[in-house]
Design a protein around this motif. Sequence first.
Motif, short mmCIF file in Angstrom:
data_model
loop_
_atom_site.label_atom_id
_atom_site.label_comp_id
_atom_site.label_asym_id
_atom_site.label_seq_id
_atom_site.Cartn_x
_atom_site.Cartn_y
_atom_site.Cartn_z
N GLU A 181 112.68 56.90 88.87
CA GLU A 181 111.98 55.57 88.86
C GLU A 181 110.88 55.51 89.87
O GLU A 181 109.88 55.08 89.68
N ARG A 210 108.26 55.83 81.34
CA ARG A 210 109.80 55.91 81.12
C ARG A 210 110.21 56.94 80.37
O ARG A 210 111.28 57.36 80.46
N ASP A 241 110.23 48.12 91.41
CA ASP A 241 109.25 48.63 90.41
C ASP A 241 108.22 49.26 90.92
O ASP A 241 107.42 50.17 90.65
N ASN A 242 107.59 48.18 91.83
CA ASN A 242 106.25 48.54 92.34
C ASN A 242 106.06 49.11 94.03
O ASN A 242 105.21 48.98 94.59
#
Length: 493
Positions: A297, A307, A486-487
């Motif tokens: 990820e 993904r 996520d970022n």
Amino acid sequence: MNIDIQNYFDALNENFLLIVTSNSKEKDAINRVISNRKNITVHLPTGGCSIGLLDGMFVIHLTGTSGISTERSASRLVVEFVSRSNIPTPGIVYLVGFCWGNPATTKVGDIVIASTIESLNSRSISGEETIYKPIQYRSSIDLELIAQKINQEIPNSKLGELASLETLLSSTSERDRLLQLYPYLIGGEMEAFGFVPSLRQIPWLVIKSVSDFGCNNFERSNQASSAASSALALPVLNKLLKENELISFSISKPDELLLLDCLFGNKIIVLRNEVNSDELNDHLNDEVGVVIERKLEYYLNDNGYDRSFLRYFCDLILEVIQNSLKHSGASFASVKFYPNKIVINDDGEEYPLQNLEGDKGGASSWRRIKSYGLDTNLVSYTFKKKSHYFEMTASSKELMDAVKNCTASIIPSTIGSGYGRQVALSYNKECEIIYLEDGNVRMTSRRITLIGEVKRLLDEGKKVYVKVSDIAYAEEYRIALKEYSDNLRILTE
């Protein structure tokens, strides 16, 4: 690096195995069966405490001394551990090590597994006679449900009831008298009586191997081998409890994955001697695969690493590891993750992935990655000296662009300023991906401000790369900003 247990309260609460040992022989034996082990701070005066993984579950290993009279006794430590509100509650407690056995029903080396103890530490003396005041404690784990499976899977296992009292039994006459009073006992030990009453609703089990018979010719020569035997039995028993739904744990939620990241670092290694051939595919798919997906990820971006692509890449990595351990004679296979490349290595026969043919898993997975990644220049592949190198081209481009055009810098006189909250970073406002150097930060107060600035950027929807000089500093960012994984990308030198 020491992990602080309080930083991972949510990940661990009712979601880990607590293993308790009371001497160096037991401690060393248990440490050998825990993978990805790291020191953990629990804010107690222990004889050593570590965290790791056992059968895909979080485990904390707490070591003290035997009995209950000393400050660092294992029993006292467990009582303190489970009573503190700022320490997560274990899902189950295992007391593991060696014990004395009933010579009529056990032999040296037998594995005694008990979910019931007879606490005999409360006693009085009448003349020359010791009068015991027994109290029975029973765990919520009912071993009778899986007794047959335990006997099949763990050689020389004995299920029964143990005496527990603070006495190093080395008298044949005293042992015989005790067994005459309580003939159903299969042995005895010195710790459980001190902490089991404090566990309340927490399930527990005692796993101890017979090292002696508590008699006149007591000796310690079998203690190390007995400690090793009980330690090896623990993963087998734990797996049986899991398979029969007597215990249940998770490593899939965001907080849990964050801790998993911390335990693995940037390298995953699978050893052939730690998993048998029949279970390898299950182990890779269900346990190792979870970690690899989490690591991949890191590479998510808008330049082609979506993904679906990363799931294909996870498939290939797992198939390569399986081929290494099953077909190339490797004793290990490892995967190391860097900001712009991934390296798979083993010590088996060399085989470049271009040579994979046919329609089996490895060949099919390789063709898919070649089509989606190599042929589209998202990834480049080379093989040399038993190592597969994947250059993550799209990841490198994103990071290099951010370093060149979107590096944030600290505005002088804003950190620690007395004029209220100020924006402390200067950067190109048109950038959606920001790069920040933490390497020259020497003061905690300065880093706290930077973490707040990174949070502000993430709240604005930007992606942020932060380069730090130490893994401990990386953990500070990850813990403080765990909701933004996520970022957020943390780079270590």
